[in-house]
Each structure stands twice: as C-alpha cells, then as structure tokens.
Design an enzyme around this catalytic site. Structure first.
Site, short mmCIF file in Angstrom:
data_model
loop_
_atom_site.label_atom_id
_atom_site.label_comp_id
_atom_site.label_asym_id
_atom_site.label_seq_id
_atom_site.Cartn_x
_atom_site.Cartn_y
_atom_site.Cartn_z
N LEU A 349 -4.88 -4.00 -0.14
CA LEU A 349 -5.16 -4.01 -1.70
C LEU A 349 -4.29 -3.41 -2.77
O LEU A 349 -3.64 -3.19 -3.83
CB LEU A 349 -6.37 -3.49 -2.82
CG LEU A 349 -7.61 -4.21 -2.00
CD1 LEU A 349 -8.85 -3.09 -1.90
CD2 LEU A 349 -7.29 -5.14 -2.56
N GLY A 350 -3.22 -1.92 -1.36
CA GLY A 350 -2.22 -1.48 -2.07
C GLY A 350 -1.76 -0.12 -0.69
O GLY A 350 -3.26 -0.72 -0.53
N GLY A 353 -0.53 7.65 -2.29
CA GLY A 353 0.13 8.37 -1.80
C GLY A 353 -0.36 9.19 -0.65
O GLY A 353 0.44 9.35 0.13
N PHE A 354 -1.75 8.50 -0.04
CA PHE A 354 -2.43 9.33 1.13
C PHE A 354 -2.85 8.10 2.65
O PHE A 354 -2.93 8.19 3.41
CB PHE A 354 -3.54 9.80 1.09
CG PHE A 354 -3.52 11.41 0.34
CD1 PHE A 354 -3.77 11.17 -0.71
CD2 PHE A 354 -2.10 12.38 0.58
CE1 PHE A 354 -3.46 13.00 -1.01
CE2 PHE A 354 -1.71 13.18 0.11
CZ PHE A 354 -3.07 14.03 -1.00
N PRO A 356 -3.15 3.41 3.19
CA PRO A 356 -3.36 2.53 2.48
C PRO A 356 -4.36 1.66 1.78
O PRO A 356 -5.50 2.29 2.54
CB PRO A 356 -2.81 1.05 3.63
CG PRO A 356 -3.60 2.29 4.51
CD PRO A 356 -2.76 3.35 4.83
N VAL A 357 -5.03 1.13 1.45
CA VAL A 357 -6.53 0.49 0.26
C VAL A 357 -6.39 -0.76 0.84
O VAL A 357 -6.05 -1.67 0.72
CB VAL A 357 -6.66 1.37 -0.71
CG1 VAL A 357 -8.07 0.84 -1.34
CG2 VAL A 357 -6.64 2.29 -1.24
N LYS A 371 -10.36 3.25 1.97
CA LYS A 371 -8.90 3.91 2.14
C LYS A 371 -9.16 4.47 3.29
O LYS A 371 -9.74 5.55 3.79
CB LYS A 371 -9.27 5.06 0.73
CG LYS A 371 -8.41 5.91 0.91
CD LYS A 371 -8.05 7.06 -0.37
CE LYS A 371 -7.07 8.08 -0.27
NZ LYS A 371 -7.49 9.24 -1.51
N ASP A 468 -4.29 15.44 -10.09
CA ASP A 468 -3.34 14.23 -9.90
C ASP A 468 -3.43 13.29 -11.05
O ASP A 468 -3.94 12.00 -10.41
CB ASP A 468 -3.36 14.09 -8.58
CG ASP A 468 -2.01 13.05 -8.07
OD1 ASP A 468 -1.01 13.08 -8.36
OD2 ASP A 468 -2.64 12.71 -7.16
#
Length: 661
Positions: A349-350, A353-354, A356-357, A371, A468
């Site tokens: 999906l994307g 910052g930590f 991939p999802v 995640k 954040d």
C-alpha cells in the site's frame, strides 16, 4: 460576587466587551454551586460548595490556596462571594468568550497574565457527560460507568461511546420505610450530583432515615455543616475525583438483598486471596523452573500463544481476547505472511517512515493493513511497544484502530484496520486526484483531525502528544473520514505535566514547531503547530516544504504574505469551486495561521480550535507572525515594514540529535 439573578457574562470576543454567549453564576433556585451556561444550557458546574471550596476546583492547589468562597442566601438574594487569601498577589477569574473559565496571576517580572487553571479541563468536566445514574472517571476507559445495580439505558448507544442517556436500575427498588428492606451503598471521593435538596438537620443518622422514608429519594449525602443533601430522582453529573480533591461521600439507595451481596463480596475478598495465594505460590515455583527452560523459545518482551490472522473476524474482534502484556492479540508470522501473499509487491500500500505497509486478506474476504517495520528503521522495540500499547488504549472514530501485532523472532509487525482510500497526501498533493477533495470534504477532514487531536490531548485516559502529525499519517476510510495514525513517536504526559524536553528530536521537517526543533521542548502546542501546517496544506493543496528556494521559504511564509496583503483567497486550491460564501475559507486560513504562531503561548488549544471550527459566530483574534521552518534553519520575519518575506540567515542552527523524517 457572583449572583444568581445577574450572572457574569463573557465578552463577545477579546476586543468587544458586550455580552457574549456564555455566563457564570449560581442557580436561581438557591443551589450553592456555580454553572457555566450557554443559552440556558449547562456546560460545566463547580460542584457543591464544601468547606470554602468547590469539588471541581479542590484538586487545583493554586486555586484552593488563593481563594475562599462563601455562599450567601437570604430573603433578598442568593449569591457566591470570594476573597483572596494573599492580597499581595494580583489574581483574576475570567470567563472567556469560548466558555472557558481561567484563573490568572499577574507576573510583575514578565508584565503578563500567567494562566494557572482552566475549566472545563477534561471530558468529565462536561456537564452530564455520562447522563443520569452514571459516574465519569477520567482515568477509566471508557470514562463512563453505571452505578452498581444499574445498567445502560441504551446498550447500543453506550457501546458507541454515546453515554448521554445514562443508566437505569437493573430492577426497581422496593419502596419501604422498613430499614430491613432498604439500605444505602457508599461511594467515596465523588463530586456529588447536581441539584440536591437541602435539609438543615444536624443530628447524626437522620439523613438516612429521611431518604429511606421518601420513595423518590435515590441517594443522600452530608452537606456543609452537617445538613442533609437529598437527591430526588435521577442523579446527574456524578464524577470520580482525582486524588487530592475533596470529594464527598454519596449514599445510593439499594434494596437489602443487593446491598448484602455487595457487602458479602467484600468480606470474601481476603479469604479468597489467601485461598488462591498459597497454592499459587507453589505453582509459581514450578512455573519458574519450566520458564527457565522455555525462555529462549519465547519472543523477547512478549509471551503467549500466537493467533492465526487469517481466522480473524473484524466484526467480532473488538473487545475479544487480549494479551496480558499489551492488551492486543499476537498473530503468528506465518499467518501474516499468508494474508499478504508473502508480502507481495502487488499488495504493498505504501512506504512509511519505519517500513512498508501491505494489504492483507482474511479467509472471510475482509481486509487489514499490515505495517512491517524495517530492520534498518529508527523504530526499535521501545517505539514498537509504545505504539502498540498506546493505540490499544485509545478508542475514537478519528484514530486508526489496531487489531494486533507480531513479534516473532526479529519481526515487528502491526496489524491495523484497513483504510481503502490510503492516506491524505495520496489525494491532496496529486494533481490528478485532488479534485476528489472538494471544499466540504476538506472541511470534514479538518474537523475530524481536530476531534482526534482533542481526544488525545484532553479526553482520552492518557494525555498524549502525537509529535508526528502530517498528511501521510492521516488515513482515509471508505467514506473519506480521517483517522490519525502512526503513534510510534507519541509521548504520554502525566496529569500535571504540561511540556517535556528531549535531546532526540523526532518528527518531519515542515511540521515541527520552532521550540521543538530548536530546543527539544514539546507539548500539546507542538501538535497544534503541526495541525496548523496541515490545515493550510489541506486548504491550499500544496506542501509546506514545496517552497524551498523561493522568496517565501515555506507555505507558511506564502500564506502569511497573502494574508497581510488581503489576498488570502489566492491560497485556496485552484481546483476548488466556490458555490459558497468566501468567508468560510478566509476563516479557516485565519485559524490555521493562529495555530502556527511562533510562540506556543499564542497558539490556541485544540479545545479552542474545535470551538472556532464549530461556531462561525465567534470572532477570531488576529494572528501573529508565524515562524518559518526550513530544514535545520528557522527564520523569523522582520517586524518592520520591509523584508516581510525574509531570507534565511547564514547562521544555521545545528541540532546534535536530529531524527526528522
């Protein structure tokens, strides 16, 4: 003096002293408590005056040690007076135009008013938050709970966190003057219910007899000076007070059978503890030997059996089995791998910052978001635990829901509810997709984010600073409703903690407040700054960091320049049509600029922001010059007439521990 016949009124706005929407005063029927009202609707109350102080204010030592309140009732009038103990201190109580009562002390050194107390301060301070016959406890989740032997009037509403209908008795109490059939259960540390009937009786034990003889009396308490307070009918606005607050004892009517069951349960606690503890000690000794042998087979920091993600039913997952450590199911890595087709690129999906999802599919056809934290990411086990424990305790329609996690071997994986419309930045900053976000939808997204932050800052059982907040961390569900995600960098604040300091600066360039980026100071006002940046991005459809190299340095500089030159409408995204009044966009731009002011003290709280968004009639203060943040250099524009769009100074700011993303 605060009279009942002529209540004190708020100003219409900070510049207009004419009568505003809110008033502070006592009840006309002579009750010894203060109310904040709006159009005769109660919004907050002080609690009953006891010993020179009010229950809602007794936990605030700065107020208790400063004022002595007195209640006066005679044939001519009813009112409350107060005097200051230390006359050398210049102090004031002000009801603001947003309905917030604040106690301020004049600082001679700084030549400013310093706010020491604001009311209402949390969800339980909202009048009748939990409806009748329920107690609001800000340290519980959910905050509302029925009295013993009471149940929610509307179970479905209660499960949806709508507590307004309150609770009713599980079965009616038999009306009898026979003391053998009627009893009273004591609740300690309670802000007593509103609108009691007073009875000036000083003889001990008479209050119980009087209440027991009245079939409409549901509870009683002892008033100031030994009198009786009788609660006829439903008990409204009961609150469990924090430690240190001088609450009263409330005696709630019960039938003798139910009361005996409660008393018997308490008597059985100690024998039960002894009966369980002795054999448990033997079992623990045996378990320790087994544990030492199995320790290497356990995942570090987490224990318990793994569950199969593929068998999860989202319709029944909320509130089911919880892990004793983090209150979340722990799924096996093999089941997560199967759900994501071995973490297939096509299901990605994307990239956060930590890590991939991925999109995962369950056997029943439902979807989840997975995640997978990258081993090279900055988020270690501490941040991972932080995120799982935080989200597990948070429940709000504008916060993403977490379903479980995986900590098998070196894997750290979070399983979330699936958001079919991905994140806000996917639409907002893509020219081919941003037309989906018309003005009404953008307003709904702004208001949803504001509600989510308000919950985090004020109404959740924990006071949380997200740290954040940005467009990519705002997920959109099937109806394009926003949900705040990514709590890996979030920080819990204690009850009286207002700000904190850190040497490790985390967050995202363009969204960090100046005091956080420069000094490591963060508070709820840090989130307010990020919300203001995000709000201006939503209005304009442009990234705050998209102005590097230009004369404006950032979106904030560009927005301020337009605002100063009365060209604010030019900031609005060009794809938005205007079949409506142009006042609304200008108002939202002004609120956004108020949020990004350089000084945290000048920025409004989220409670104020929500009030501004929901009340178009409230006039807004003029915004001050925002601070412009560019990477590691922060520039404040000149206050003179020239050079408003200032250029970065050559003197850069070096941050020794910078983990911005």
């Amino acid at each position: 003096m605060i009279p009942s016949s002529d209540n004190s009124s708020s100003w219409r706005n900070p510049e207009d002293p004419s009568f505003g929407d809110f008033s502070l005063g006592t009840e006309r029927n002579g009750g010894s408590e203060l109310f904040i009202t709006r159009n005769n609707s109660k919004l907050w109350r002080s609690g009953i005056l006891q010993g020179g102080s009010f229950a809602s204010l007794s936990g605030h030592s700065t107020l208790v040690n400063s004022y002595n309140f007195s209640y006066v009732s005679n044939d001519d009038s009813v009112y409350v007076t107060y005097n200051v103990y230390n006359e050398s201190v210049v102090s004031r109580l002000v009801l603001g135009n947003s309905g917030i009562m604040q106690r301020s002390v004049w600082s001679e050194a700084n030549n400013v008013w310093v706010i020491y107390l604001s009311q209402p301060s949390d969800a339980c301070e909202t009048y009748a938050m939990c409806g009748p016959n329920a107690i609001c406890n800000i340290n519980s989740s959910p905050v509302c709970g029925c009295l013993d032997r009471f149940e929610p009037r509307d179970v479905r509403d209660w499960e949806l966190d709508n507590f307004s209908k309150g609770c009713v008795r599980t079965r009616p109490v038999q009306c009898s003057t026979d003391q053998g059939k009627t009893g009273f259960r004591r609740y300690s540390g309670i802000r007593l219910a509103a609108n009691p009937e007073s009875l000036e009786i000083v003889r001990s034990g008479v209050c119980e007899l009087v209440c027991a003889s009245n079939c409409l009396c549901n509870a009683y308490a002892y008033g100031n000076g030994g009198g009786c307070l009788l609660f006829i009918g439903d008990m409204v606005d009961l609150v469990k007070l924090a430690n240190g607050s001088s609450g009263g004892d409330l005696y709630v009517r019960m039938d003798s059978t139910a009361l005996a069951a409660v008393i018997e349960g308490k008597r059985n606690v100690l024998p039960l503890i002894l009966a369980v503890a002795i054999p448990a000690a033997v079992l623990v000794s045996c378990f320790c030997l087994c544990y030492l042998r199995r320790r290497k087979l356990k995942t570090k920091g987490y224990g318990g059996a793994y569950q199969n993600l593929l068998l999860l039913d989202l319709n029944n997952s909320r509130g089911d089995e919880k892990n004793s450590y983090n209150e979340l199911p722990i799924f096996s890595f093999s089941s997560i791998s199967a759900a994501t087709n071995d973490f297939s690129v096509t299901d990605k999906l994307g990239e956060g910052g930590f890590g991939p999802v991925y999109k995962g599919q369950l056997l029943n056809g439902q979807f989840v978001a997975v995640k997978r934290l990258s081993r090279k990411s900055g988020q270690g086990l501490e941040e991972f635990r932080n995120e799982t424990e935080l989200i597990a305790k948070l429940q709000h329609r504008n916060l993403v829901g977490i379903l479980g996690c995986c900590v098998e071997d070196d894997e750290k994986i979070l399983v979330y509810e699936y958001m079919p419309n991905k994140s806000l930045d996917f639409f907002l900053f893509e020219p081919s997709k941003k037309e989906v976000l018309d003005w009404k939808r953008r307003v709904r997204i702004i208001e949803g984010i504001a509600q989510g932050l308000l919950y985090l800052h004020h109404y959740s059982r924990l006071r949380i600073v997200h740290r954040d907040l940005k467009a990519s961390n705002i997920l959109l569900d099937a109806e394009m409703n926003p949900k705040i995600s990514d709590f890996g960098m979030a920080r819990i604040f204690g009850g009286n903690e207002m700000q904190a300091n850190t040497k490790r600066i985390v967050g995202t360039y363009g969204y960090m407040s100046p005091e956080y980026a420069m000094e490591g100071l963060f508070s709820v006002k840090s989130d307010v700054f990020a919300f203001g940046v995000l709000m201006l991005e939503i209005i304009s459809g442009q990234k705050n960091t998209g102005f590097y190299g230009s004369a404006y340095l950032s979106l904030l500089g560009y927005a301020w320049n337009l605002w100063e030159n009365e060209r604010g409408l030019e900031l609005v995204d060009h794809v938005i049509e205007f079949p409506f009044s142009t006042c609304a966009p200008m108002r939202y731009i002004q609120i956004g600029l108020l949020c990004v002011q350089e000084s945290p003290a000048d920025r409004p709280l989220m409670s104020d922001i929500v009030a501004m968004l929901n009340n178009e009639g409230t006039e807004l203060a003029p915004p001050q010059h925002p601070a412009f943040t560019v990477g590691r250099t922060l520039v404040k524009a000149s206050s003179g007439g020239e050079g408003k769009d200032g250029i970065c100074s050559a003197n850069g700011l070096t941050l020794s521990h910078m983990d911005a993303r």
